[in-house]
Motif scaffolding. Structure first.
Motif, PDB file in Angstrom:
ATOM      1  N   ASP A 184      -1.080 -21.712   1.041  1.00 15.36           N
ATOM      2  CA  ASP A 184      -1.780 -22.941   0.680  1.00 15.36           C
ATOM      3  C   ASP A 184      -2.746 -22.715  -0.477  1.00 15.36           C
ATOM      4  O   ASP A 184      -3.149 -23.661  -1.145  1.00 15.36           O
ATOM      5  CB  ASP A 184      -2.527 -23.493   1.892  1.00 15.36           C
ATOM      6  CG  ASP A 184      -2.861 -24.966   1.736  1.00 15.36           C
ATOM      7  OD1 ASP A 184      -1.968 -25.732   1.323  1.00 15.36           O
ATOM      8  OD2 ASP A 184      -4.011 -25.353   2.018  1.00 15.36           O
TER       9      ASP A 184
ATOM     10  N   GLN B 264      -0.247 -26.749  -2.354  1.00 20.85           N
ATOM     11  CA  GLN B 264      -0.648 -27.569  -1.205  1.00 20.85           C
ATOM     12  C   GLN B 264       0.591 -27.881  -0.363  1.00 20.85           C
ATOM     13  O   GLN B 264       1.509 -28.554  -0.812  1.00 20.85           O
ATOM     14  CB  GLN B 264      -1.314 -28.855  -1.661  1.00 20.85           C
ATOM     15  CG  GLN B 264      -1.902 -29.657  -0.504  1.00 20.85           C
ATOM     16  CD  GLN B 264      -2.791 -30.781  -0.980  1.00 20.85           C
ATOM     17  OE1 GLN B 264      -2.947 -31.000  -2.188  1.00 20.85           O
ATOM     18  NE2 GLN B 264      -3.379 -31.501  -0.049  1.00 20.85           N
TER      19      GLN B 264
ATOM     20  N   PRO C 247       3.012 -29.406   2.595  1.00 15.81           N
ATOM     21  CA  PRO C 247       3.154 -30.601   3.425  1.00 15.81           C
ATOM     22  C   PRO C 247       2.840 -30.271   4.886  1.00 15.81           C
ATOM     23  O   PRO C 247       3.031 -29.132   5.338  1.00 15.81           O
ATOM     24  CB  PRO C 247       4.634 -30.978   3.264  1.00 15.81           C
ATOM     25  CG  PRO C 247       5.090 -30.269   2.029  1.00 15.81           C
ATOM     26  CD  PRO C 247       4.280 -29.017   1.941  1.00 15.81           C
ATOM     27  N   ASP C 248       2.390 -31.264   5.635  1.00 13.41           N
ATOM     28  CA  ASP C 248       2.054 -31.054   7.051  1.00 13.41           C
ATOM     29  C   ASP C 248       3.256 -30.534   7.837  1.00 13.41           C
ATOM     30  O   ASP C 248       3.103 -29.708   8.742  1.00 13.41           O
ATOM     31  CB  ASP C 248       1.553 -32.359   7.674  1.00 13.41           C
ATOM     32  CG  ASP C 248       0.170 -32.744   7.166  1.00 13.41           C
ATOM     33  OD1 ASP C 248      -0.530 -31.850   6.642  1.00 13.41           O
ATOM     34  OD2 ASP C 248      -0.208 -33.923   7.288  1.00 13.41           O
ATOM     35  N   GLU C 249       4.446 -31.024   7.490  1.00 10.60           N
ATOM     36  CA  GLU C 249       5.655 -30.582   8.209  1.00 10.60           C
ATOM     37  C   GLU C 249       5.866 -29.079   8.036  1.00 10.60           C
ATOM     38  O   GLU C 249       6.216 -28.372   9.000  1.00 10.60           O
ATOM     39  CB  GLU C 249       6.874 -31.343   7.684  1.00 10.60           C
ATOM     40  CG  GLU C 249       8.180 -30.928   8.362  1.00 10.60           C
ATOM     41  CD  GLU C 249       9.391 -31.619   7.758  1.00 10.60           C
ATOM     42  OE1 GLU C 249      10.524 -31.206   8.099  1.00 10.60           O
ATOM     43  OE2 GLU C 249       9.204 -32.559   6.957  1.00 10.60           O
ATOM     44  N   ASP C 250       5.647 -28.579   6.809  1.00  8.35           N
ATOM     45  CA  ASP C 250       5.812 -27.150   6.564  1.00  8.35           C
ATOM     46  C   ASP C 250       4.737 -26.344   7.283  1.00  8.35           C
ATOM     47  O   ASP C 250       5.000 -25.255   7.808  1.00  8.35           O
ATOM     48  CB  ASP C 250       5.759 -26.857   5.065  1.00  8.35           C
ATOM     49  CG  ASP C 250       7.023 -27.298   4.338  1.00  8.35           C
ATOM     50  OD1 ASP C 250       8.009 -27.642   5.027  1.00  8.35           O
ATOM     51  OD2 ASP C 250       7.029 -27.287   3.098  1.00  8.35           O
TER      52      ASP C 250
ATOM     53  N   ARG D 198      13.024 -25.706   2.208  1.00 13.63           N
ATOM     54  CA  ARG D 198      11.614 -26.099   2.153  1.00 13.63           C
ATOM     55  C   ARG D 198      11.071 -25.766   0.755  1.00 13.63           C
ATOM     56  O   ARG D 198      10.521 -24.691   0.533  1.00 13.63           O
ATOM     57  CB  ARG D 198      10.818 -25.403   3.255  1.00 13.63           C
ATOM     58  CG  ARG D 198      11.330 -25.779   4.645  1.00 13.63           C
ATOM     59  CD  ARG D 198      10.529 -25.159   5.767  1.00 13.63           C
ATOM     60  NE  ARG D 198      11.085 -25.529   7.052  1.00 13.63           N
ATOM     61  CZ  ARG D 198      10.778 -26.631   7.720  1.00 13.63           C
ATOM     62  NH1 ARG D 198       9.887 -27.476   7.220  1.00 13.63           N
ATOM     63  NH2 ARG D 198      11.332 -26.907   8.877  1.00 13.63           N
TER      64      ARG D 198
ATOM     65  N   ALA E 238       8.511 -26.683  -1.133  1.00 15.55           N
ATOM     66  CA  ALA E 238       7.093 -26.359  -1.333  1.00 15.55           C
ATOM     67  C   ALA E 238       6.809 -24.920  -0.925  1.00 15.55           C
ATOM     68  O   ALA E 238       6.093 -24.183  -1.622  1.00 15.55           O
ATOM     69  CB  ALA E 238       6.206 -27.325  -0.541  1.00 15.55           C
TER      70      ALA E 238
END
Length: 245
Positions: free
Chosen positions: A10, A14, A16-19, A117, A119
């Protein structure tokens, strides 16, 4: 609390919440190792990927006459061998510098990250690029800085990295290295390491406590060492506290 691995990624991208939730749910076989124990040896062909959860480890190589050069520190949140599947054999060894907890992850987990994924894939790519940038900075440190500045620069870097994963408190952080290990890192003899640490202490720049480094004024130490954290490419510090996987 989020683990150090999430905090590290992070700091680059930034997530994602799912990741975040997926990473938090990751489980793997956890190894508990003592200090001065090899996790991977030069010439090995590991079939799994290792992630440092707690403790300090290092990448190193040995000369034919038994001298060691440490060229990277691995702290909580760091992969030891992310790209090992691309190599037929390890070209260096990885050993613990303190007691460690290490997660062993299957290659399928890395495939999930890189293929599904985006991000997370960008964050891992950034992490690899920062590893290369850090190695270049260590080469400059070894070749061009005087002994005191060499050690001070290393301390500044470790403070920045530990802060990014939430493992600093008021300028102090865990630092369980011996003077011999500092010498193997900075290319200095134990005599030079001891003298340099004494001079840094007498100047009020650092204090060494039991397996902990205290920096009373981080900005002052940065100025002394000529430290510019740009090569670490961090988005910003993580909140203070202790992170665990």
């Amino acid at each position: 609390m989020e683990n150090a691995f999430i905090r590290k990624l992070d700091s680059f991208v930034q997530l994602p919440d799912e990741d975040r939730k997926w990473l938090q749910s990751l489980t793997g076989r956890v190894q508990v190792l003592t200090a001065d124990q090899d996790l991977i040896r030069e010439g090995d062909n590991p079939e799994t990927v290792h992630l440092i959860l707690e403790g300090f480890a290092a990448r190193y190589k040995m000369t034919i006459d038994g001298k060691r050069q440490i060229f990277a520190y691995l702290i909580p949140g760091d992969f030891c061998d992310l790209h090992v599947a691309l190599l037929k054999r390890m070209d260096h060894s990885i050993g613990t510098l303190s007691p460690c907890r290490v997660a062993t992850l299957l290659p399928s987990t890395i495939i999930e990250i890189t293929e599904r994924r985006p991000a997370l894939a960008r964050a891992l790519w950034m992490s690899s690029l920062v590893d290369e940038a850090t190695l270049r900075e260590w080469l400059l440190n070894l070749g061009q800085r005087p002994a005191r500045e060499r050690i001070a620069h290393l301390f500044c870097e470790m403070h920045a990295r530990m802060r990014a994963v939430g493992l600093t408190t008021d300028g102090s952080f865990e630092f369980p290295l011996t003077q011999q290990e500092l010498g193997d890192t900075t290319g200095l003899s134990i005599v030079h390491v001891n003298r340099s640490l004494k001079e840094l202490r007498e100047a009020g720049l650092v204090t060494m406590r039991t397996e902990r480094l205290v920096i009373p004024d981080v900005e002052r130490l940065k100025t002394f060492a000529g430290f510019d954290p740009a090569y670490l490419h961090l988005r910003g510090p993580a909140p203070l506290g202790t992170a665990a996987f």
